[in-house]
Write a protein that holds these residues in place. Structure first.
Motif, PDB file in Angstrom:
ATOM      1  N   THR A 147     -18.551 -13.820  -5.401  1.00 28.61           N
ATOM      2  CA  THR A 147     -17.981 -14.459  -4.208  1.00 28.61           C
ATOM      3  C   THR A 147     -17.300 -13.394  -3.364  1.00 28.61           C
ATOM      4  N   VAL A 148     -17.630 -13.390  -2.075  1.00 28.29           N
ATOM      5  CA  VAL A 148     -17.038 -12.449  -1.127  1.00 28.29           C
ATOM      6  C   VAL A 148     -16.303 -13.256  -0.060  1.00 28.29           C
ATOM      7  N   PHE A 149     -15.075 -12.863   0.230  1.00 23.43           N
ATOM      8  CA  PHE A 149     -14.312 -13.508   1.298  1.00 23.43           C
ATOM      9  C   PHE A 149     -14.007 -12.457   2.354  1.00 23.43           C
ATOM     10  N   ILE A 150     -14.570 -12.640   3.553  1.00 26.08           N
ATOM     11  CA  ILE A 150     -14.372 -11.700   4.655  1.00 26.08           C
ATOM     12  C   ILE A 150     -13.647 -12.417   5.781  1.00 26.08           C
ATOM     13  N   ASP A 155      -5.754 -17.694   0.493  1.00 24.77           N
ATOM     14  CA  ASP A 155      -4.630 -17.522  -0.431  1.00 24.77           C
ATOM     15  C   ASP A 155      -5.104 -16.877  -1.736  1.00 24.77           C
ATOM     16  N   TYR A 156      -6.250 -17.313  -2.229  1.00 23.96           N
ATOM     17  CA  TYR A 156      -6.782 -16.721  -3.462  1.00 23.96           C
ATOM     18  C   TYR A 156      -7.183 -15.267  -3.224  1.00 23.96           C
ATOM     19  N   ALA A 157      -7.805 -15.005  -2.058  1.00 26.35           N
ATOM     20  CA  ALA A 157      -8.214 -13.641  -1.733  1.00 26.35           C
ATOM     21  C   ALA A 157      -7.021 -12.698  -1.675  1.00 26.35           C
ATOM     22  N   LYS A 158      -5.911 -13.162  -1.114  1.00 23.02           N
ATOM     23  CA  LYS A 158      -4.705 -12.346  -1.036  1.00 23.02           C
ATOM     24  C   LYS A 158      -4.187 -12.018  -2.435  1.00 23.02           C
ATOM     25  N   LYS A 159      -4.245 -12.967  -3.333  1.00 28.12           N
ATOM     26  CA  LYS A 159      -3.761 -12.748  -4.692  1.00 28.12           C
ATOM     27  C   LYS A 159      -4.642 -11.751  -5.439  1.00 28.12           C
ATOM     28  N   VAL A 160      -5.954 -11.839  -5.211  1.00 29.93           N
ATOM     29  CA  VAL A 160      -6.849 -10.855  -5.831  1.00 29.93           C
ATOM     30  C   VAL A 160      -6.601  -9.477  -5.227  1.00 29.93           C
ATOM     31  N   ALA A 161      -6.396  -9.442  -3.924  1.00 30.43           N
ATOM     32  CA  ALA A 161      -6.189  -8.165  -3.237  1.00 30.43           C
ATOM     33  C   ALA A 161      -4.916  -7.463  -3.698  1.00 30.43           C
ATOM     34  N   ASP A 162      -3.851  -8.226  -3.930  1.00 29.14           N
ATOM     35  CA  ASP A 162      -2.585  -7.588  -4.320  1.00 29.14           C
ATOM     36  C   ASP A 162      -2.437  -7.436  -5.835  1.00 29.14           C
ATOM     37  N   GLY A 163      -3.441  -7.894  -6.588  1.00 28.49           N
ATOM     38  CA  GLY A 163      -3.440  -7.695  -8.030  1.00 28.49           C
ATOM     39  C   GLY A 163      -2.734  -8.759  -8.838  1.00 28.49           C
ATOM     40  N   VAL A 220      -3.776 -11.728  -9.190  1.00 33.25           N
ATOM     41  CA  VAL A 220      -4.866 -12.401  -9.898  1.00 33.25           C
ATOM     42  C   VAL A 220      -5.951 -11.361 -10.165  1.00 33.25           C
ATOM     43  N   ILE A 221      -6.416 -11.279 -11.400  1.00 33.99           N
ATOM     44  CA  ILE A 221      -7.491 -10.352 -11.759  1.00 33.99           C
ATOM     45  C   ILE A 221      -8.804 -11.121 -11.815  1.00 33.99           C
ATOM     46  N   ASP A 222      -9.709 -10.790 -10.904  1.00 34.35           N
ATOM     47  CA  ASP A 222     -10.996 -11.479 -10.853  1.00 34.35           C
ATOM     48  C   ASP A 222     -12.023 -10.520 -10.265  1.00 34.35           C
ATOM     49  N   THR A 268     -15.106 -10.809 -10.100  1.00 34.90           N
ATOM     50  CA  THR A 268     -16.235 -11.488  -9.460  1.00 34.90           C
ATOM     51  C   THR A 268     -15.929 -11.863  -8.015  1.00 34.90           C
ATOM     52  N   PHE A 269     -14.678 -11.728  -7.608  1.00 31.99           N
ATOM     53  CA  PHE A 269     -14.247 -12.149  -6.271  1.00 31.99           C
ATOM     54  C   PHE A 269     -13.831 -10.909  -5.478  1.00 31.99           C
ATOM     55  N   LEU A 270     -14.477 -10.708  -4.318  1.00 28.23           N
ATOM     56  CA  LEU A 270     -14.199  -9.533  -3.496  1.00 28.23           C
ATOM     57  C   LEU A 270     -13.502  -9.948  -2.199  1.00 28.23           C
ATOM     58  N   PRO A 271     -12.216  -9.620  -2.041  1.00 28.59           N
ATOM     59  CA  PRO A 271     -11.497  -9.954  -0.813  1.00 28.59           C
ATOM     60  C   PRO A 271     -11.600  -8.823   0.212  1.00 28.59           C
ATOM     61  N   ILE A 272     -11.971  -9.179   1.443  1.00 27.63           N
ATOM     62  CA  ILE A 272     -12.043  -8.201   2.542  1.00 27.63           C
ATOM     63  C   ILE A 272     -11.312  -8.832   3.718  1.00 27.63           C
ATOM     64  N   ILE A 273     -10.075  -8.408   3.929  1.00 26.33           N
ATOM     65  CA  ILE A 273      -9.198  -9.091   4.872  1.00 26.33           C
ATOM     66  C   ILE A 273      -8.746  -8.136   5.968  1.00 26.33           C
ATOM     67  N   PHE A 274      -9.187  -8.411   7.188  1.00 24.78           N
ATOM     68  CA  PHE A 274      -8.766  -7.629   8.335  1.00 24.78           C
ATOM     69  C   PHE A 274      -7.568  -8.329   8.979  1.00 24.78           C
ATOM     70  N   GLU A 275      -6.384  -7.886   8.621  1.00 20.74           N
ATOM     71  CA  GLU A 275      -5.179  -8.440   9.207  1.00 20.74           C
ATOM     72  C   GLU A 275      -4.063  -7.406   9.136  1.00 20.74           C
ATOM     73  N   ALA A 276      -3.093  -7.541  10.009  1.00 26.26           N
ATOM     74  CA  ALA A 276      -1.986  -6.600  10.056  1.00 26.26           C
ATOM     75  C   ALA A 276      -0.860  -7.053   9.144  1.00 26.26           C
ATOM     76  N   ASP A 277      -0.094  -6.086   8.654  1.00 30.01           N
ATOM     77  CA  ASP A 277       1.114  -6.423   7.921  1.00 30.01           C
ATOM     78  C   ASP A 277       2.101  -7.120   8.858  1.00 30.01           C
ATOM     79  N   LYS A 278       2.956  -7.930   8.276  1.00 32.56           N
ATOM     80  CA  LYS A 278       3.905  -8.685   9.097  1.00 32.56           C
ATOM     81  C   LYS A 278       4.819  -7.785   9.913  1.00 32.56           C
ATOM     82  N   ASP A 279       5.122  -6.585   9.391  1.00 30.86           N
ATOM     83  CA  ASP A 279       6.019  -5.687  10.105  1.00 30.86           C
ATOM     84  C   ASP A 279       5.278  -4.613  10.909  1.00 30.86           C
ATOM     85  N   ALA A 280       3.964  -4.792  11.099  1.00 25.87           N
ATOM     86  CA  ALA A 280       3.181  -3.800  11.841  1.00 25.87           C
ATOM     87  C   ALA A 280       3.567  -3.797  13.322  1.00 25.87           C
ATOM     88  N   ASP A 281       3.456  -2.646  13.954  1.00 26.97           N
ATOM     89  CA  ASP A 281       3.748  -2.486  15.375  1.00 26.97           C
ATOM     90  C   ASP A 281       2.520  -2.881  16.183  1.00 26.97           C
TER      91      ASP A 281
END
Length: 262
Positions: free
Chosen positions: A66-69, A215-223, A225-227, A229-242
């Motif tokens: 499963t890929v989440f883009i 939400d699941y993709a974020k958890k896999v991305a930050d570690g 959740v270990i999975d 089989t699931f590939l998170p690809i998230i184009f978004e800025a950090d909350k404190d980004a300029d």
């Protein structure tokens, strides 16, 4: 820096990633100023393709199922979806009797990637002779493998008996409810290497399928959740980004440096 923009070595022990991106780059763009030219993958696109297909187990089967883009508009989502669909229909990822389904909330949205794929086929004599395009049914048939690529919408998904090998779920933030997701995913159970590719722009609300997947993709991305089989690809800025930082813009809008098509 994200792995899709850096130069870290990506796994490809059986060469499936390399074969996938080489096939996609044989296709020709179907519209816009670059129509008729080969689909030259941008670096971030190539690395995403290689990461999806190159990461294989010892027996050669894919690890990623499963890929989440999450990708902003205007970054070539349509063309990438079409290329991935053809990769599974007529390319090295095809399988006997394969079913490649492009699903969206309505018929018009579901037809966009399908039409792009049909446009790519129309420009290649070899693909034209090997396939049959049925516009009225939003279906493309590959005779040798008995595979099909079909665009379906929320209104029509229950009308087809399915055993999906590759599901491209387009703009899931606009899906009115998750019933179609459950039916389509449930139809993949008999496949040995099913692959689901969710590719969507941001939506509103938290009580929906898109937010659940995000939400699941974020958890896999930050570690948390270990999975594998699931590939998170998230184009978004950090909350404190300029938001005035142009590097932030380029990270969120990768297509601005490689403007091929919508």
């Amino acid at each position: 820096m994200a792995w899709w923009t850096d130069d870290t070595l990506l796994p490809d022990p059986h060469g499936r990633g390399s074969r996938a991106d080489k096939f996609i780059e044989l296709l020709k763009l179907h519209e816009g100023k670059l129509a008729g030219q080969r689909f030259k993958l941008a670096k971030w696109q190539r690395r995403i393709v290689q990461r999806i297909y190159g990461d294989t187990a010892d027996d050669g089967r894919r690890k990623v199922r499963t890929v989440f883009i999450l990708l902003p508009r205007g970054n070539g989502k349509t063309t990438l979806c079409a290329g991935l669909g053809l990769l599974h229909l007529v390319g090295p990822e095809r399988e006997a009797g394969g079913q490649v389904i492009v699903a969206a909330s309505d018929r018009e949205q579901a037809s966009i990637a399908y039409n792009a794929a049909a446009g790519m086929i129309a420009q290649e004599r070899e693909l034209k002779t090997r396939t049959k395009v049925l516009p009225s049914y939003k279906t493309i048939q590959h005779g040798a493998s008995r595979s099909v690529m079909r665009a379906i919408s929320h209104e029509a998904y229950t009308k087809h008996g399915m055993s999906i090998s590759c599901l491209i779920a387009d703009e899931v933030h606009a899906w009115p409810k998750r019933e179609m997701w459950d039916v389509l995913r449930g139809s993949m159970g008999k496949r040995e290497e099913p692959l689901t590719i969710v590719i969507t722009t941001a939506g509103c609300g938290t009580d929906n399928l898109a937010h659940e997947l995000y939400d699941y993709a974020k958890k896999v991305a930050d570690g948390s959740v270990i999975d594998e089989t699931f590939l998170p690809i998230i184009f978004e800025a950090d909350k404190d980004a300029d938001w005035l930082d142009e590097d932030v813009w380029r990270a969120l809008e990768p297509g601005t440096a490689h403007p091929m098509q919508r």
